[in-house]
Write a protein that holds these residues in place. Structure first.
Motif, short mmCIF file in Angstrom:
data_model
loop_
_atom_site.label_atom_id
_atom_site.label_comp_id
_atom_site.label_asym_id
_atom_site.label_seq_id
_atom_site.Cartn_x
_atom_site.Cartn_y
_atom_site.Cartn_z
N GLN A 91 50.60 74.34 19.60
CA GLN A 91 51.22 73.18 20.25
C GLN A 91 50.83 73.14 21.72
OE1 GLN A 91 52.81 70.75 18.80
NE2 GLN A 91 53.16 69.67 20.71
N TRP A 92 50.82 74.33 22.37
CA TRP A 92 50.44 74.40 23.78
C TRP A 92 48.99 73.99 23.98
CZ3 TRP A 92 47.02 77.52 26.57
CH2 TRP A 92 47.17 77.48 27.95
N GLU A 93 48.08 74.44 23.08
CA GLU A 93 46.67 74.07 23.17
C GLU A 93 46.49 72.57 22.97
OE1 GLU A 93 44.67 76.45 20.28
OE2 GLU A 93 44.69 78.25 21.54
N LYS A 94 47.22 71.98 22.05
CA LYS A 94 47.14 70.54 21.80
C LYS A 94 47.62 69.76 23.02
CE LYS A 94 48.60 67.04 18.51
NZ LYS A 94 49.40 66.76 17.32
N THR A 95 48.69 70.21 23.64
CA THR A 95 49.22 69.54 24.84
C THR A 95 48.23 69.67 25.99
OG1 THR A 95 51.46 70.09 24.12
CG2 THR A 95 51.17 69.44 26.42
N LEU A 96 47.64 70.84 26.16
CA LEU A 96 46.67 71.05 27.23
C LEU A 96 45.43 70.18 27.02
CD1 LEU A 96 45.88 72.63 29.77
CD2 LEU A 96 44.86 74.35 28.28
N ARG A 97 44.95 70.12 25.78
CA ARG A 97 43.79 69.29 25.46
C ARG A 97 44.08 67.82 25.76
NH1 ARG A 97 43.15 70.10 19.93
NH2 ARG A 97 42.87 72.29 20.45
N SER A 98 45.26 67.36 25.41
CA SER A 98 45.64 65.97 25.70
C SER A 98 45.76 65.73 27.19
CB SER A 98 46.97 65.64 25.02
OG SER A 98 46.86 65.75 23.64
N ALA A 99 46.28 66.72 27.92
CA ALA A 99 46.44 66.57 29.36
C ALA A 99 45.09 66.51 30.07
CB ALA A 99 47.26 67.73 29.91
N ILE A 100 44.08 67.10 29.50
CA ILE A 100 42.74 67.05 30.10
C ILE A 100 42.00 65.79 29.67
CG2 ILE A 100 40.48 68.18 30.13
CD1 ILE A 100 41.98 70.85 29.91
N MET A 101 42.08 65.44 28.39
CA MET A 101 41.30 64.33 27.86
C MET A 101 41.82 62.96 28.30
SD MET A 101 38.77 65.57 26.36
CE MET A 101 38.14 64.16 25.49
N LEU A 102 43.12 62.79 28.42
CA LEU A 102 43.68 61.49 28.78
C LEU A 102 43.24 61.03 30.16
CD1 LEU A 102 45.43 59.16 27.86
CD2 LEU A 102 47.40 60.36 28.82
N ALA B 276 40.59 61.97 31.80
CA ALA B 276 39.14 61.77 31.75
C ALA B 276 38.82 60.45 31.08
CB ALA B 276 38.48 62.93 31.01
N LEU B 277 39.51 60.13 30.01
CA LEU B 277 39.29 58.87 29.32
C LEU B 277 39.67 57.68 30.20
CD1 LEU B 277 38.53 57.46 26.68
CD2 LEU B 277 40.92 57.64 26.02
N LEU B 278 40.80 57.78 30.90
CA LEU B 278 41.23 56.70 31.79
C LEU B 278 40.25 56.51 32.95
CD1 LEU B 278 45.08 57.30 31.88
CD2 LEU B 278 43.83 55.47 30.70
N LEU B 279 39.73 57.60 33.50
CA LEU B 279 38.75 57.51 34.58
C LEU B 279 37.47 56.85 34.10
CD1 LEU B 279 37.99 58.26 37.50
CD2 LEU B 279 37.09 60.40 36.60
#
Length: 103
Positions: A6-17, A19-22
Protein backbone atom coordinates in the motif's frame (compact mmCIF):
# COMPACT_ATOMS: atom_id res chain seq x y z
CA UNK A 1 3.44 -7.20 3.92
CA UNK A 2 0.17 -5.58 2.87
CA UNK A 3 1.19 -2.25 4.43
CA UNK A 4 4.36 -2.17 2.36
CA UNK A 5 2.48 -2.71 -0.92
CA UNK A 6 0.00 0.00 0.00
CA UNK A 7 2.88 2.36 0.86
CA UNK A 8 4.61 1.61 -2.49
CA UNK A 9 1.36 2.24 -4.37
CA UNK A 10 0.85 5.56 -2.58
CA UNK A 11 4.45 6.62 -3.24
CA UNK A 12 4.17 5.68 -6.92
CA UNK A 13 0.98 7.72 -7.22
CA UNK A 14 2.58 10.66 -5.42
CA UNK A 15 5.41 10.68 -7.94
CA UNK A 16 3.43 9.97 -11.12
CA UNK A 17 0.56 12.41 -10.58
CA UNK A 18 2.70 15.59 -10.43
CA UNK A 19 4.78 14.37 -13.38
CA UNK A 20 1.65 13.74 -15.42
CA UNK A 21 0.19 17.15 -14.51
CA UNK A 22 3.47 18.90 -15.41
CA UNK A 23 3.63 17.15 -18.78
CA UNK A 24 0.00 18.02 -19.49
CA UNK A 25 0.60 21.67 -18.57
CA UNK A 26 3.70 21.88 -20.79
CA UNK A 27 2.01 20.35 -23.83
CA UNK A 28 -1.14 22.43 -23.49
CA UNK A 29 0.83 25.70 -23.23
CA UNK A 30 2.49 25.19 -26.63
CA UNK A 31 0.24 27.00 -29.07
CA UNK A 32 2.49 27.14 -32.10
CA UNK A 33 5.00 24.89 -33.80
CA UNK A 34 8.53 24.99 -32.47
CA UNK A 35 11.13 26.80 -34.54
CA UNK A 36 14.02 24.77 -35.84
CA UNK A 37 17.67 25.60 -35.25
CA UNK A 38 17.84 27.41 -38.60
CA UNK A 39 15.07 29.85 -37.71
CA UNK A 40 15.77 30.20 -34.00
CA UNK A 41 19.55 30.57 -34.06
CA UNK A 42 21.20 30.76 -37.47
CA UNK A 43 18.87 33.30 -39.11
CA UNK A 44 18.80 35.43 -35.95
CA UNK A 45 22.60 35.63 -35.76
CA UNK A 46 22.86 36.27 -39.52
CA UNK A 47 20.42 39.18 -39.30
CA UNK A 48 22.32 40.63 -36.34
CA UNK A 49 25.47 40.68 -38.50
CA UNK A 50 23.74 42.12 -41.55
CA UNK A 51 23.57 39.01 -43.70
CA UNK A 52 20.45 37.54 -45.24
CA UNK A 53 19.69 33.88 -45.80
CA UNK A 54 20.40 32.44 -49.23
CA UNK A 55 18.27 29.79 -50.89
CA UNK A 56 19.66 26.25 -50.56
CA UNK A 57 21.78 24.79 -53.35
CA UNK A 58 19.48 21.76 -53.63
CA UNK A 59 15.95 22.54 -52.50
CA UNK A 60 14.82 19.21 -51.11
CA UNK A 61 11.61 19.71 -49.21
CA UNK A 62 9.05 17.43 -47.64
CA UNK A 63 9.19 13.76 -48.55
CA UNK A 64 11.99 14.28 -51.07
CA UNK A 65 14.35 15.24 -48.23
CA UNK A 66 13.34 12.12 -46.28
CA UNK A 67 13.90 9.99 -49.37
CA UNK A 68 17.37 11.50 -49.84
CA UNK A 69 18.28 10.62 -46.23
CA UNK A 70 16.86 7.12 -46.74
CA UNK A 71 18.96 6.57 -49.85
CA UNK A 72 22.12 7.95 -48.20
CA UNK A 73 21.58 5.62 -45.23
CA UNK A 74 20.95 2.65 -47.50
CA UNK A 75 24.11 3.30 -49.53
CA UNK A 76 26.16 3.85 -46.37
CA UNK A 77 24.76 0.65 -44.83
CA UNK A 78 25.53 -1.34 -47.97
CA UNK A 79 29.10 -0.05 -48.10
CA UNK A 80 29.66 -0.70 -44.37
CA UNK A 81 28.19 -4.21 -44.71
CA UNK A 82 30.30 -5.00 -47.77
CA UNK A 83 33.51 -3.92 -45.99
CA UNK A 84 32.46 -5.21 -42.54
CA UNK A 85 35.36 -7.64 -42.18
CA UNK A 86 37.86 -4.98 -43.13
CA UNK A 87 36.30 -2.52 -40.70
CA UNK A 88 36.29 -4.90 -37.73
CA UNK A 89 39.44 -6.96 -38.33
CA UNK A 90 42.16 -6.80 -35.72
CA UNK A 91 45.33 -5.84 -37.50
CA UNK A 92 48.68 -6.31 -35.75
CA UNK A 93 50.36 -3.11 -34.74
CA UNK A 94 53.90 -2.39 -35.91
CA UNK A 95 55.18 -1.79 -32.38
CA UNK A 96 53.63 -5.00 -31.01
CA UNK A 97 56.40 -7.23 -29.64
CA UNK A 98 54.60 -10.47 -30.52
CA UNK A 99 54.56 -9.59 -34.22
CA UNK A 100 58.36 -9.18 -34.41
CA UNK A 101 60.31 -12.01 -35.97
CA UNK A 102 63.11 -13.56 -33.98
CA UNK A 103 66.24 -13.93 -36.08
Amino acid sequence: MGDRKQWEKTLRSAIMLPALLLALACFSSVSQAWDGVDEAVVEKVAKEHGREAKPPLLDLSGDLLLFAFLMAGAVGGFVAGYYWRDLTAQKPRKDDASSLKHT
